[in-house]
Design a protein around this motif. Structure first.
Motif, PDB file in Angstrom:
ATOM      1  N   GLY A  17       0.806  -1.216   0.000  1.00  0.00           N
ATOM      2  CA  GLY A  17       0.000   0.000   0.000  1.00  0.00           C
ATOM      3  C   GLY A  17       0.835   1.260   0.000  1.00  0.00           C
ATOM      4  O   GLY A  17       0.315   2.348  -0.242  1.00  0.00           O
ATOM      5  N   ARG A  20       0.960   3.209  -3.548  1.00  0.00           N
ATOM      6  CA  ARG A  20      -0.320   3.875  -3.835  1.00  0.00           C
ATOM      7  C   ARG A  20      -0.549   5.034  -2.868  1.00  0.00           C
ATOM      8  O   ARG A  20      -1.089   6.071  -3.244  1.00  0.00           O
ATOM      9  CB  ARG A  20      -1.470   2.874  -3.755  1.00  0.00           C
ATOM     10  CG  ARG A  20      -1.458   1.898  -4.925  1.00  0.00           C
ATOM     11  CD  ARG A  20      -2.497   0.818  -4.789  1.00  0.00           C
ATOM     12  NE  ARG A  20      -1.975  -0.157  -3.814  1.00  0.00           N
ATOM     13  CZ  ARG A  20      -2.687  -0.730  -2.864  1.00  0.00           C
ATOM     14  NH1 ARG A  20      -3.968  -0.467  -2.746  1.00  0.00           N
ATOM     15  NH2 ARG A  20      -2.136  -1.576  -2.032  1.00  0.00           N
ATOM     16  N   SER A  21      -0.118   4.855  -1.622  1.00  0.00           N
ATOM     17  CA  SER A  21      -0.276   5.904  -0.621  1.00  0.00           C
ATOM     18  C   SER A  21       0.563   7.137  -0.960  1.00  0.00           C
ATOM     19  O   SER A  21       0.106   8.269  -0.816  1.00  0.00           O
ATOM     20  CB  SER A  21       0.116   5.366   0.752  1.00  0.00           C
ATOM     21  OG  SER A  21       0.020   6.361   1.730  1.00  0.00           O
ATOM     22  N   ALA A  24      -1.100   8.986  -3.802  1.00  0.00           N
ATOM     23  CA  ALA A  24      -2.242   9.750  -3.298  1.00  0.00           C
ATOM     24  C   ALA A  24      -1.766  10.998  -2.560  1.00  0.00           C
ATOM     25  O   ALA A  24      -2.351  12.079  -2.706  1.00  0.00           O
ATOM     26  CB  ALA A  24      -3.093   8.885  -2.371  1.00  0.00           C
ATOM     27  N   ARG A  27      -0.791  13.651  -4.948  1.00  0.00           N
ATOM     28  CA  ARG A  27      -1.973  14.290  -5.544  1.00  0.00           C
ATOM     29  C   ARG A  27      -2.688  15.201  -4.539  1.00  0.00           C
ATOM     30  O   ARG A  27      -3.644  15.875  -4.889  1.00  0.00           O
ATOM     31  CB  ARG A  27      -2.958  13.236  -6.046  1.00  0.00           C
ATOM     32  CG  ARG A  27      -2.519  12.511  -7.298  1.00  0.00           C
ATOM     33  CD  ARG A  27      -3.643  11.670  -7.899  1.00  0.00           C
ATOM     34  NE  ARG A  27      -4.281  10.794  -6.932  1.00  0.00           N
ATOM     35  CZ  ARG A  27      -3.969   9.532  -6.702  1.00  0.00           C
ATOM     36  NH1 ARG A  27      -2.968   8.972  -7.374  1.00  0.00           N
ATOM     37  NH2 ARG A  27      -4.616   8.815  -5.804  1.00  0.00           N
ATOM     38  N   ASP A  29      -4.217  14.083  -1.759  1.00  0.00           N
ATOM     39  CA  ASP A  29      -5.310  13.367  -1.100  1.00  0.00           C
ATOM     40  C   ASP A  29      -4.787  12.686   0.166  1.00  0.00           C
ATOM     41  O   ASP A  29      -4.474  11.496   0.175  1.00  0.00           O
ATOM     42  CB  ASP A  29      -5.922  12.344  -2.061  1.00  0.00           C
ATOM     43  CG  ASP A  29      -7.246  11.798  -1.586  1.00  0.00           C
ATOM     44  OD1 ASP A  29      -7.557  11.937  -0.377  1.00  0.00           O
ATOM     45  OD2 ASP A  29      -7.980  11.228  -2.418  1.00  0.00           O
ATOM     46  N   GLN A  31      -6.269  12.017   3.017  1.00  0.00           N
ATOM     47  CA  GLN A  31      -7.163  11.034   3.620  1.00  0.00           C
ATOM     48  C   GLN A  31      -7.012   9.663   2.944  1.00  0.00           C
ATOM     49  O   GLN A  31      -6.901   8.641   3.620  1.00  0.00           O
ATOM     50  CB  GLN A  31      -8.607  11.512   3.514  1.00  0.00           C
ATOM     51  CG  GLN A  31      -9.572  10.684   4.312  1.00  0.00           C
ATOM     52  CD  GLN A  31     -10.969  11.298   4.304  1.00  0.00           C
ATOM     53  OE1 GLN A  31     -11.277  12.166   3.492  1.00  0.00           O
ATOM     54  NE2 GLN A  31     -11.804  10.857   5.214  1.00  0.00           N
ATOM     55  N   LEU A  32      -6.978   9.639   1.623  1.00  0.00           N
ATOM     56  CA  LEU A  32      -6.794   8.384   0.899  1.00  0.00           C
ATOM     57  C   LEU A  32      -5.408   7.817   1.183  1.00  0.00           C
ATOM     58  O   LEU A  32      -5.260   6.614   1.375  1.00  0.00           O
ATOM     59  CB  LEU A  32      -6.985   8.586  -0.603  1.00  0.00           C
ATOM     60  CG  LEU A  32      -6.775   7.333  -1.468  1.00  0.00           C
ATOM     61  CD1 LEU A  32      -7.772   6.233  -1.086  1.00  0.00           C
ATOM     62  CD2 LEU A  32      -6.896   7.693  -2.943  1.00  0.00           C
ATOM     63  N   SER A  33      -4.411   8.675   1.225  1.00  0.00           N
ATOM     64  CA  SER A  33      -3.049   8.236   1.515  1.00  0.00           C
ATOM     65  C   SER A  33      -2.994   7.516   2.853  1.00  0.00           C
ATOM     66  O   SER A  33      -2.417   6.431   2.966  1.00  0.00           O
ATOM     67  CB  SER A  33      -2.090   9.429   1.526  1.00  0.00           C
ATOM     68  OG  SER A  33      -0.802   9.019   1.908  1.00  0.00           O
ATOM     69  N   LYS A  35      -5.497   6.142   4.455  1.00  0.00           N
ATOM     70  CA  LYS A  35      -6.306   4.921   4.379  1.00  0.00           C
ATOM     71  C   LYS A  35      -5.535   3.786   3.700  1.00  0.00           C
ATOM     72  O   LYS A  35      -5.614   2.633   4.113  1.00  0.00           O
ATOM     73  CB  LYS A  35      -7.594   5.210   3.620  1.00  0.00           C
ATOM     74  CG  LYS A  35      -8.541   4.053   3.559  1.00  0.00           C
ATOM     75  CD  LYS A  35      -9.803   4.414   2.807  1.00  0.00           C
ATOM     76  CE  LYS A  35     -10.716   3.208   2.718  1.00  0.00           C
ATOM     77  NZ  LYS A  35     -11.885   3.477   1.892  1.00  0.00           N
ATOM     78  N   LEU A  36      -4.790   4.105   2.658  1.00  0.00           N
ATOM     79  CA  LEU A  36      -4.044   3.083   1.920  1.00  0.00           C
ATOM     80  C   LEU A  36      -2.882   2.521   2.728  1.00  0.00           C
ATOM     81  O   LEU A  36      -2.616   1.322   2.696  1.00  0.00           O
ATOM     82  CB  LEU A  36      -3.521   3.656   0.606  1.00  0.00           C
ATOM     83  CG  LEU A  36      -4.571   3.938  -0.450  1.00  0.00           C
ATOM     84  CD1 LEU A  36      -3.971   4.733  -1.600  1.00  0.00           C
ATOM     85  CD2 LEU A  36      -5.175   2.640  -0.956  1.00  0.00           C
ATOM     86  N   TYR A  37      -2.162   3.395   3.457  1.00  0.00           N
ATOM     87  CA  TYR A  37      -1.000   2.940   4.224  1.00  0.00           C
ATOM     88  C   TYR A  37      -0.666   3.988   5.285  1.00  0.00           C
ATOM     89  O   TYR A  37       0.051   4.955   5.009  1.00  0.00           O
ATOM     90  CB  TYR A  37       0.196   2.708   3.293  1.00  0.00           C
ATOM     91  CG  TYR A  37       1.354   2.022   3.966  1.00  0.00           C
ATOM     92  CD1 TYR A  37       1.253   0.701   4.381  1.00  0.00           C
ATOM     93  CD2 TYR A  37       2.550   2.681   4.190  1.00  0.00           C
ATOM     94  CE1 TYR A  37       2.313   0.062   4.992  1.00  0.00           C
ATOM     95  CE2 TYR A  37       3.614   2.051   4.797  1.00  0.00           C
ATOM     96  CZ  TYR A  37       3.499   0.739   5.196  1.00  0.00           C
ATOM     97  OH  TYR A  37       4.547   0.110   5.812  1.00  0.00           O
TER      98      TYR A  37
END
Length: 90
Positions: A17, A20-21, A24, A27, A29, A31-33, A35-37
């Motif tokens: 993760g 992808r984190s 994110a 970019r 983001d 919160q998504l970062s 969440k991913l890791y």
């Protein structure tokens, strides 16, 4: 890039993760970062501290650096433990 650990053993590795984190995070983001890791930011701080120490030839045994490494490792370990115990139960 696929994870060779996951391919070989069928379970996420402690760093799954992270890529992808970071994307994110780049970019914007956050919160998504997270969440991913979740350990992404501490891990990036750890990398920056290590690079700064190496680049400026500072004391690599400094207590602050050891604390950063320990906290980051602790965060990665407990994130992985949480993921293995609670997120793979279906």
């Amino acid at each position: 890039m696929p994870c060779p650990f996951k391919y070989l053993f069928g379970v996420d590795c402690p760093g799954c993760g992270f890529q992808r984190s970071v994307l994110a995070l780049l970019r914007g983001d956050f919160q998504l970062s997270f969440k991913l890791y979740p350990p992404t930011v501490p891990l990036l701080i750890c990398f920056l501290a290590a690079a700064y120490t190496w680049l400026f030839k500072l004391n690599q045994n400094a207590m602050a650096l050891k604390v950063i490494y320990f906290v980051t490792g602790f965060f990665i370990f407990f994130n992985y433990l949480y993921k293995m115990l609670f997120q793979h139960i279906h």
